[in-house]
Design an enzyme around this catalytic site. Structure first.
Site, PDB file in Angstrom:
ATOM      1  N   ASP A 312    -119.239  16.103  44.799  1.00 36.80           N
ATOM      2  CA  ASP A 312    -119.754  17.468  45.002  1.00 36.80           C
ATOM      3  C   ASP A 312    -120.909  17.809  44.050  1.00 36.80           C
ATOM      4  O   ASP A 312    -120.760  17.777  42.829  1.00 36.80           O
ATOM      5  CB  ASP A 312    -118.614  18.492  44.832  1.00 36.80           C
ATOM      6  CG  ASP A 312    -118.878  19.774  45.595  1.00 36.80           C
ATOM      7  OD1 ASP A 312    -119.844  19.815  46.381  1.00 36.80           O
ATOM      8  OD2 ASP A 312    -118.127  20.742  45.409  1.00 36.80           O
ATOM      9  N   LYS A 361    -113.459  22.863  48.551  1.00 34.25           N
ATOM     10  CA  LYS A 361    -114.453  23.421  47.627  1.00 34.25           C
ATOM     11  C   LYS A 361    -113.758  24.109  46.456  1.00 34.25           C
ATOM     12  O   LYS A 361    -114.176  24.004  45.307  1.00 34.25           O
ATOM     13  CB  LYS A 361    -115.293  24.417  48.419  1.00 34.25           C
ATOM     14  CG  LYS A 361    -116.711  24.691  47.978  1.00 34.25           C
ATOM     15  CD  LYS A 361    -117.563  23.533  47.601  1.00 34.25           C
ATOM     16  CE  LYS A 361    -118.957  23.611  48.134  1.00 34.25           C
ATOM     17  NZ  LYS A 361    -119.746  22.422  47.987  1.00 34.25           N
ATOM     18  N   LYS A 413    -127.734  31.493  48.321  1.00 32.95           N
ATOM     19  CA  LYS A 413    -126.355  31.788  47.939  1.00 32.95           C
ATOM     20  C   LYS A 413    -126.317  32.756  46.762  1.00 32.95           C
ATOM     21  O   LYS A 413    -127.094  32.625  45.823  1.00 32.95           O
ATOM     22  CB  LYS A 413    -125.636  30.497  47.580  1.00 32.95           C
ATOM     23  CG  LYS A 413    -124.198  30.723  47.154  1.00 32.95           C
ATOM     24  CD  LYS A 413    -123.402  29.460  47.147  1.00 32.95           C
ATOM     25  CE  LYS A 413    -123.754  28.602  45.968  1.00 32.95           C
ATOM     26  NZ  LYS A 413    -123.156  27.277  46.087  1.00 32.95           N
ATOM     27  N   LYS A 488    -119.936  18.348  40.452  1.00 26.53           N
ATOM     28  CA  LYS A 488    -118.978  19.399  40.112  1.00 26.53           C
ATOM     29  C   LYS A 488    -117.635  18.851  39.649  1.00 26.53           C
ATOM     30  O   LYS A 488    -117.029  19.388  38.745  1.00 26.53           O
ATOM     31  CB  LYS A 488    -118.705  20.246  41.365  1.00 26.53           C
ATOM     32  CG  LYS A 488    -119.528  21.492  41.452  1.00 26.53           C
ATOM     33  CD  LYS A 488    -118.825  22.572  42.249  1.00 26.53           C
ATOM     34  CE  LYS A 488    -119.204  22.578  43.699  1.00 26.53           C
ATOM     35  NZ  LYS A 488    -120.554  22.991  43.997  1.00 26.53           N
TER      36      LYS A 488
END
Ligand code: NAI
Length: 532
Positions: A312, A361, A413, A488
């Site tokens: 990610d 997520k 975002k 991530k």
């Protein structure tokens, strides 16, 4: 004029008895300095240790292809258009004037490291990180890949609504040359049902073994067609739901291969791409949060000594968190809760509006403060002996993540984080951060960095000189945890700790690259500025 971030870097030569240059290799001797610390009889006992290693880096950069899974998505099209605009020197009009193409946001292309102090001036000398070792220039990457949507790349770029129109207009003919993405595998159960309308470019059938062979043939054909030395396969397709880990199915390499042969329903498309890359001996990076790397994939990568990295992309909110939470905890302040909200309106957000994909997520965003908390047991109580489940983590700040789909904001975002902390004598501090993350424009440079580093690390070999014996050089361990800075939820060697702190991740990368040319990593002591 070429933007400085797109310029070819100047080479560095290190003059040291620890470094030898040949036409083919740079070989450096490196002392891995650290210390062993144990707690016994009411005291800590620490012993400095230094282990000698040698690194061997092949100087010739591989002719490298980048095959993206999800080529026609926002990240895929933005990356291709960025490279093509840089390669062809396309500048464009915006309301602010003429804009030049660049690679801003790429650690390798747009950030620098100190390589020492100039004795004449006493000033530190900074160079682009990409100068340290020979690396692929992004302009030279050969682009291709797969998508379940068959829209040609110029039209897919238009659909993404990320780049300025005047740039799209000029880069479109070059995008059209990439053409239509290769058909991909689509198992509807793994991504949100709202993606179905896109899936008009799929490899037929449901035989997973046949699908695996199809993907392997695609990689080989691409490599051959463009006379490539190396192909990096990069998952930047939709976030999938988690795969269940089932004993006998995906828990070992052999079970996984058998499960593919049997077309078992729990083998995800991303896992098939990972397996295809490993069997072809090409690096695979997972830019999305799902558990592509089930235990069977990791064992297969070890068996074939083929590189994998994930998971990610760490582009916006989590990147900030891995700086901010560390800042608080290292300042001796105790975050009690971290509450994160996001809303976004691109196709990624649409896919994440389904619960199983959101879950992937959520997991990947959640573990980011764990290592900072574990490193400071003055502030957070350690787990009780033998604690299980949630309690095994010990005391921990409350941490929640919410993601909502708001079509109007498109690729832009918005992320809101509240850090609520305990300060001196029972006081409280609240810090709110509002962060607008131009999603694909932040993610694209990370895909470049990850791909370029993955290629580089295939050219670095090492040997342990501890026993004085001249052993053979061997490749690094297959899970490339050196890629953590851009990820991530970094995948690390089983049994070793994940480092989420952004500064530690960058230091590790810098120290490693410098070690390959015989330089010490961290020069922040700057002793000469502290003494008479
Ligand atoms: P996107 O939805 O615009 O693009 C994804 C593409 O993948 C679509 O074109 C879709 O048709 C395709 N696709 C879906 N399943 C496929 C399959 N099995 N094989 C081939 N293609 C397939 O999404 P975007 O914004 O480009 O993001 C891509 C991924 O990267 C997502 O998983 C997202 O969560 C992840 N990511 C993105 C970040 C960002 O800042 N943009 C940050 C972190 C992760």
């Amino acid at each position: 004029p070429v933007h400085p971030t797109a310029a070819r870097p100047l080479p560095i030569t290190v003059q040291s008895e620890n470094v030898a240059y040949s036409d083919e290799h740079i070989v450096s001797k490196f002392f891995n300095r650290g210390s062993e610390a144990v707690f016994a009889n009411g005291m800590y006992s620490v012993k400095p240790v230094s282990k000698p290693f040698e690194f061997q880096t092949t100087r010739k950069v591989s002719k490298t292809g980048l095959m993206m899974v999800g080529l026609g998505g926002n990240n895929g099209t933005t990356l291709c258009a960025t490279i093509l605009a840089n390669r062809h020197g396309i500048s464009w009009h915006t309301k602010n004037g003429i804009q030049q193409p660049n690679y801003i946001g790429s650690v390798l292309r747009a950030s620098t490291v100190s390589i020492g102090t100039n004795p004449a001036t006493g000033k530190e000398v900074y160079v682009p990180i990409s100068s340290i070792l020979p690396m692929v220039h992004p302009n030279d990457l050969v682009l291709g890949g797969w998508d379940i949507s068959g829209l040609p790349m110029d039209k897919a770029m238009e659909r993404a609504k990320v780049l300025d129109w005047d740039l799209q207009r000029q880069v479109a003919p070059h995008m059209a040359e990439i053409g239509k993405p290769l058909p991909s595998i689509y198992y509807p159960d793994f991504i949100a049902a709202n993606q179905e309308a896109r899936a008009d470019n799929v490899i037929p059938g449901s035989d997973k073994q046949a699908h695996l062979e199809h993907l392997r043939a695609d990689i080989r054909a691409f490599k051959q067609k463009h006379a490539l030395d190396r192909v990096v396969v990069f998952w930047t397709a939709n976030t999938e739901r988690y795969s269940d880990i089932i004993p006998g199915v995906n828990d070992t390499a052999d079970n996984l291969l058998a499960a593919i042969k049997a077309s078992h329903s729990e083998v995800s498309p991303s896992t098939l791409f990972a397996v295809a890359s490993i069997l072809e001996g090409e690096p695979f990076v997972n830019g999305a949060p799902q558990n592509t790397f089930v235990p069977g994939v990791i064992e297969l990568a070890e068996r074939h000594q083929s590189f994998i990295g994930g998971d990610d992309l760490k582009s916006g909110q989590t990147k900030l968190k891995s700086v901010f939470a560390e800042f608080l905890v290292n300042a001796g302040i105790k975050p009690l809760s971290i509450a994160s909200y996001n809303h976004l309106g691109n196709n990624d957000g649409h896919n994440l509006s389904a619960e199983p994909q959101f879950k992937s997520k959520e997991i990947s965003k959640s573990s980011v403060v764990d290592d900072m908390v574990n490193a400071n047991r003055l502030l957070y109580k350690p787990p009780a002996e033998g604690a299980k489940g949630k309690a095994a983590k010990g005391e921990h700040p409350d941490h929640i993540v919410v993601i909502k789909y708001v079509p109007a904001v498109g690729d832009s975002k918005r992320a809101i984080d509240e850090y609520y902390s305990e300060i001196l004598m029972g006081g409280r501090s609240t810090i709110n951060i509002f962060n607008e993350c131009e999603d694909s424009l932040l993610a694209t440079p990370l895909i470049l960095d990850l791909s370029i580093l993955a290629e580089l690390l295939t050219r670095v070999k090492y040997r342990d000189l501890s026993n004085g014996a001249q052993t053979e050089f061997k490749p690094l361990y297959p899970i490339l945890s050196l890629l953590s800075y851009m990820l991530k939820a970094p995948l690390v060697k089983p049994g070793t700790d994940v480092v989420n702190s952004l500064s530690r991740q960058r230091n590790a990368l810098e120290a490693f690259l410098k070690a390959c040319i015989g330089l010490e990593g961290n020069g922040d002591l700057l002793l000469e500025t502290r003494i008479w």
